[in-house]
Design a protein around this motif. Structure first.
Motif, PDB file in Angstrom:
ATOM      1  N   UNK A  21      30.936  15.085  20.513  1.00 52.51           N
ATOM      2  CA  UNK A  21      31.247  13.837  18.904  1.00 52.51           C
ATOM      3  C   UNK A  21      30.363  12.351  20.019  1.00 52.51           C
ATOM      4  N   UNK A  22      30.477  12.358  20.871  1.00 53.25           N
ATOM      5  CA  UNK A  22      30.001  11.186  21.609  1.00 53.25           C
ATOM      6  C   UNK A  22      28.820  11.650  21.640  1.00 53.25           C
ATOM      7  N   UNK A  23      27.711  11.925  21.706  1.00 55.24           N
ATOM      8  CA  UNK A  23      26.616  12.386  21.065  1.00 55.24           C
ATOM      9  C   UNK A  23      25.962  11.791  20.494  1.00 55.24           C
ATOM     10  N   UNK A  24      26.714  12.562  19.146  1.00 52.28           N
ATOM     11  CA  UNK A  24      26.535  12.377  17.827  1.00 52.28           C
ATOM     12  C   UNK A  24      26.526  10.979  17.252  1.00 52.28           C
ATOM     13  N   UNK A  25      27.655   9.574  17.912  1.00 51.64           N
ATOM     14  CA  UNK A  25      28.369   8.894  17.745  1.00 51.64           C
ATOM     15  C   UNK A  25      26.613   7.839  17.968  1.00 51.64           C
ATOM     16  N   UNK A  26      26.580   8.593  20.079  1.00 58.92           N
ATOM     17  CA  UNK A  26      25.878   7.278  19.859  1.00 58.92           C
ATOM     18  C   UNK A  26      24.428   7.370  19.112  1.00 58.92           C
ATOM     19  N   UNK A  27      24.296   8.408  18.430  1.00 56.26           N
ATOM     20  CA  UNK A  27      22.978   8.693  17.949  1.00 56.26           C
ATOM     21  C   UNK A  27      22.894   7.667  17.121  1.00 56.26           C
ATOM     22  N   UNK A  28      23.746   7.936  16.336  1.00 55.12           N
ATOM     23  CA  UNK A  28      23.990   7.209  14.775  1.00 55.12           C
ATOM     24  C   UNK A  28      23.963   5.882  15.300  1.00 55.12           C
ATOM     25  N   UNK A  29      24.475   5.434  16.163  1.00 56.81           N
ATOM     26  CA  UNK A  29      24.426   3.783  16.375  1.00 56.81           C
ATOM     27  C   UNK A  29      23.293   3.222  16.630  1.00 56.81           C
ATOM     28  N   UNK A  30      22.534   4.365  17.412  1.00 57.50           N
ATOM     29  CA  UNK A  30      21.158   3.492  17.857  1.00 57.50           C
ATOM     30  C   UNK A  30      20.623   3.994  17.291  1.00 57.50           C
ATOM     31  N   UNK A  31      20.600   4.582  15.914  1.00 58.46           N
ATOM     32  CA  UNK A  31      19.459   4.802  15.095  1.00 58.46           C
ATOM     33  C   UNK A  31      19.635   3.513  13.828  1.00 58.46           C
ATOM     34  N   UNK A  32      21.431   3.553  13.526  1.00 64.08           N
ATOM     35  CA  UNK A  32      21.749   1.872  12.933  1.00 64.08           C
ATOM     36  C   UNK A  32      20.680   0.758  13.871  1.00 64.08           C
ATOM     37  N   UNK A  33      21.060   0.961  14.795  1.00 63.58           N
ATOM     38  CA  UNK A  33      20.793  -0.506  15.603  1.00 63.58           C
ATOM     39  C   UNK A  33      19.339  -0.956  15.106  1.00 63.58           C
ATOM     40  N   UNK A  34      18.792   0.751  15.802  1.00 62.18           N
ATOM     41  CA  UNK A  34      17.053  -0.195  15.243  1.00 62.18           C
ATOM     42  C   UNK A  34      16.624  -0.370  14.005  1.00 62.18           C
ATOM     43  N   UNK A  35      17.723   0.538  13.148  1.00 56.29           N
ATOM     44  CA  UNK A  35      17.179  -0.438  12.136  1.00 56.29           C
ATOM     45  C   UNK A  35      17.436  -1.876  11.363  1.00 56.29           C
ATOM     46  N   UNK A  36      18.775  -2.071  11.796  1.00 57.66           N
ATOM     47  CA  UNK A  36      19.167  -3.305  12.283  1.00 57.66           C
ATOM     48  C   UNK A  36      18.340  -3.794  12.611  1.00 57.66           C
ATOM     49  N   UNK A  37      17.564  -3.782  13.774  1.00 60.45           N
ATOM     50  CA  UNK A  37      16.650  -4.376  14.349  1.00 60.45           C
ATOM     51  C   UNK A  37      15.489  -4.903  13.402  1.00 60.45           C
ATOM     52  N   UNK A  38      15.173  -3.771  13.054  1.00 59.03           N
ATOM     53  CA  UNK A  38      14.032  -3.702  12.323  1.00 59.03           C
ATOM     54  C   UNK A  38      14.427  -4.335  10.424  1.00 59.03           C
ATOM     55  N   UNK A  39      14.867  -4.111  10.280  1.00 62.13           N
ATOM     56  CA  UNK A  39      15.528  -4.715   8.884  1.00 62.13           C
ATOM     57  C   UNK A  39      14.927  -6.908  10.003  1.00 62.13           C
ATOM     58  N   UNK A  40      15.247  -7.020  10.637  1.00 66.96           N
ATOM     59  CA  UNK A  40      15.741  -8.461  11.416  1.00 66.96           C
ATOM     60  C   UNK A  40      13.736  -8.935  11.101  1.00 66.96           C
ATOM     61  N   UNK A  41      13.304  -8.066  11.154  1.00 72.27           N
ATOM     62  CA  UNK A  41      11.534  -8.530  11.297  1.00 72.27           C
ATOM     63  C   UNK A  41      11.346  -9.417   9.971  1.00 72.27           C
ATOM     64  N   UNK A  42      12.108  -8.438   8.422  1.00 75.52           N
ATOM     65  CA  UNK A  42      11.504  -8.226   7.313  1.00 75.52           C
ATOM     66  C   UNK A  42      10.714  -9.763   6.628  1.00 75.52           C
ATOM     67  N   UNK A  43      11.615 -11.332   7.838  1.00 68.98           N
ATOM     68  CA  UNK A  43      11.227 -12.567   7.301  1.00 68.98           C
ATOM     69  C   UNK A  43       9.387 -12.522   7.414  1.00 68.98           C
ATOM     70  N   UNK A  44       8.710 -12.219   8.844  1.00 74.75           N
ATOM     71  CA  UNK A  44       7.773 -11.166   8.556  1.00 74.75           C
ATOM     72  C   UNK A  44       6.684 -10.134   8.514  1.00 74.75           C
ATOM     73  N   UNK A  45       7.793  -8.896   8.181  1.00 80.14           N
ATOM     74  CA  UNK A  45       6.679  -8.337   7.912  1.00 80.14           C
ATOM     75  C   UNK A  45       7.767  -7.350   7.154  1.00 80.14           C
ATOM     76  N   UNK A  46       7.642  -7.323   5.700  1.00 71.53           N
ATOM     77  CA  UNK A  46       8.309  -6.782   4.531  1.00 71.53           C
ATOM     78  C   UNK A  46       7.544  -5.826   4.672  1.00 71.53           C
ATOM     79  N   UNK A  47       6.912  -5.084   4.959  1.00 69.85           N
ATOM     80  CA  UNK A  47       5.845  -3.999   4.804  1.00 69.85           C
ATOM     81  C   UNK A  47       6.637  -3.167   5.536  1.00 69.85           C
ATOM     82  N   UNK A  48       7.273  -3.609   7.059  1.00 71.81           N
ATOM     83  CA  UNK A  48       7.914  -2.305   7.396  1.00 71.81           C
ATOM     84  C   UNK A  48       9.146  -1.970   6.923  1.00 71.81           C
ATOM     85  N   UNK A  49       9.953  -2.547   5.923  1.00 73.35           N
ATOM     86  CA  UNK A  49      10.786  -2.107   5.101  1.00 73.35           C
ATOM     87  C   UNK A  49      11.064  -0.436   5.269  1.00 73.35           C
TER      88      UNK A  49
END
Length: 95
Positions: A21-49
């Motif tokens: 369960x902890x491993x699954x939670x860690x994976x899901x949190x890391x994936x969400x963090x990665x998506x959020x970090x990518x979304x932060x790039x939107x002003x300069x790279x909307x093509x990364x959506x």
């Protein structure tokens, strides 16, 4: 599992379940963090959506993304236009 100090099989099973369960939670949190970090790039790279706007990217897409981000490190403030993605997943479709 040889690395746990469970006093019984039931305790070992509980620990293994907790680890899973902890491993699954860690994976899901890391994936969400990665998506959020990518979304932060939107002003300069909307093509990364196409990378952050879905639950999981493929291994092939991950390799493409790493190459793309590495190239963009050289000119981080250049704006990259959003591109429409064809239904086949082809990023070269006109937008």
């Amino acid at each position: 599992m040889q690395y746990t100090r469970a006093v019984s099989q039931e305790e070992q099973a509980r620990l293994l379940q907790e680890f899973a369960v902890d491993a699954a939670k860690s994976f899901l949190q890391a994936a969400a963090d990665a998506r959020a970090a990518m979304a932060e790039l939107y002003p300069h790279s909307p093509d990364l959506k196409r990378y952050w706007d879905k639950f999981e990217i493929t291994e092939e897409e991950l390799e493409e993304l790493i190459v793309l981000l590495t190239q963009r490190r050289k000119r981080p403030l250049k704006r990259h236009q959003a591109k429409e993605i064809a239904s086949s997943g082809d990023a070269s479709a006109p937008g």
